[in-house]
Write an enzyme that holds these catalytic residues in place. Sequence first.
Site, PDB file in Angstrom:
ATOM      1  N   SER A   1       7.540  -1.142   9.495  1.00 41.70           N
ATOM      2  CA  SER A   1       8.176  -2.200  10.276  1.00 41.70           C
ATOM      3  C   SER A   1       9.490  -1.751  10.882  1.00 41.70           C
ATOM      4  CB  SER A   1       8.404  -3.440   9.408  1.00 41.70           C
ATOM      5  OG  SER A   1       9.567  -3.259   8.617  1.00 41.70           O
ATOM      6  N   LYS A   2       9.751  -2.328  12.017  1.00 40.02           N
ATOM      7  CA  LYS A   2      10.968  -2.060  12.771  1.00 40.02           C
ATOM      8  C   LYS A   2      12.196  -2.355  11.890  1.00 40.02           C
ATOM      9  CE  LYS A   2      13.467  -1.847  16.629  1.00 40.02           C
ATOM     10  NZ  LYS A   2      13.775  -0.603  17.236  1.00 40.02           N
ATOM     11  N   ARG A   3      12.115  -3.466  11.179  1.00 40.85           N
ATOM     12  CA  ARG A   3      13.264  -3.906  10.386  1.00 40.85           C
ATOM     13  C   ARG A   3      13.571  -2.887   9.286  1.00 40.85           C
ATOM     14  NH1 ARG A   3      13.361  -6.743   6.120  1.00 40.85           N
ATOM     15  NH2 ARG A   3      11.123  -7.137   6.225  1.00 40.85           N
TER      16      ARG A   3
END
Length: 497
Positions: free
Chosen positions: A252-254
């Site tokens: 995930s980007k986060r």
Amino acid sequence: MIRVRFAPSPTGYLHIGAARSALFNWLYARREGGKFLLRIEDTDLQRSTDESTRSIFEGLQWLGLDYDEEVVFQSANADQHRAAAVQLVDEDKAYRDFTPKEERGGDANVKQEIAKRARRDADEGVDHRSNPYRELPLEESKQRAADGELFAVRLKVPREGRSVFEDGVFGTQERDYAEIEDLVLLRSDGHPLYNLSVVCDDIAMQITDVIRGQDHLTNTHKQVLIYEALGAPIPRFAHLPLILAPNKGKLSKRKHGAVVSLTTYRDRGFLPEAFRNALALLGWSPEGEQEIMPLDELREKFSLKGVHHSPAVFNFSESDPRQWTDQKALWMNAEYIRTMPLDELLPALRAELKAAGLWRPEYETSEHKWFEKTINLIRERFYTLKDFSGQGRAYFADDFEFDAAAVAKNLKKEPRLKELLPGLAGQIEQAEPFNAETAEAALRHFAEAAGVKAALLINASRTALTGQAVGPSMFEVFDIIGRECSARRLRAAAEMI
Ligand code: GLU
């Protein structure tokens, strides 16, 4: 004719998983002589941004994935989506749900609670479709709407039976209807929801094959119900295995930042040819062992049969900056850099050197021979285009940086080098004609006369001339850097000791 689409939501940078979906759709369409369409799913007005839409266009262009027909912006079709919902209500395939908003659970907690209850009911075989409005007579429902009462529209999911569809990758997919809620098609503010919009647009765009991430598998059951309700032909579906982080968690980007964003690869010196090749192998293998495949070959070989069932793992390290991205992708980029014909590599190389202020137009004219020789020598060890302007800077400019560890090991450890290097410079200046062989002879001769190992001078010269501890054959490096410049750098290095 085959018609597929790539349908990203512009709510962040283009994720490599999405880029892979785009690539697989493109390969599938191009192989079959079909159409590859682009639809921007910008219905989440709060989270969709123009910047993200731009990154989608740029990413596709960088990967060389051209699309057919006009781009479709999903938000422009909201009226058609609403009309479809109204039609389903009129045909008694959907119903108006007048439950007040607060009870319906506008906020996330309430929603979660309702979903939990629905799941539990399903587990226990209880029919959770006890919505009192499901069986409200149509006339009454119409009247209440006309009187201005707010309502959501929900699909009437059959009470009994199973939803079944054939997935092109995962095979037969089945789910009890009891596990599927009467999904909301239209919110009480008139906003059409994802599953309805996707189906309406796929029908309007005459999509024959929906190829997308495995995370949409559960949506597909709901979408099939919507196709059926609308009386539209159901496309073929194929879901692609997830791409996971090394710890098998979600990529995930986060959590993982830039490593999941496609533009990172462009910005950090990947060749699109190489990254595309690496993306293709995330969750797919061709028949045979071959891994390096240019686009034409990928297109020829691609088939859903080779798509894996198990997730792909993006193999990078969160703690080691040298392993900042998938190691196979990096290896592949190095292979492309090493083996691409120079004229094919040149545009990317020129752009990289230009951006670093290292480009000279003469490299394409009077100095072309030198340039070609230099690139061929240094690219053997490079992983990204950035290496040409980074580790390779000394080949193009005098203002290169010295690797501190190389200076400590190859220059500062041996005090005698303070005298030896200017002496070597003198020998180098006298080599005639100046080339790799004469430079080697000069160095070896000098080492013998001075009573030191040639390796001492070779290592010191490497750091003096290139700032690095490792690199191509040192005598070739002398030849490339040239007589005067080599001598100058040897003397300058002596000053550092
Ligand atoms: N917009 C969805 C997404 O970005 C994809 C929808 C689809 O491919 O059906 O996940």
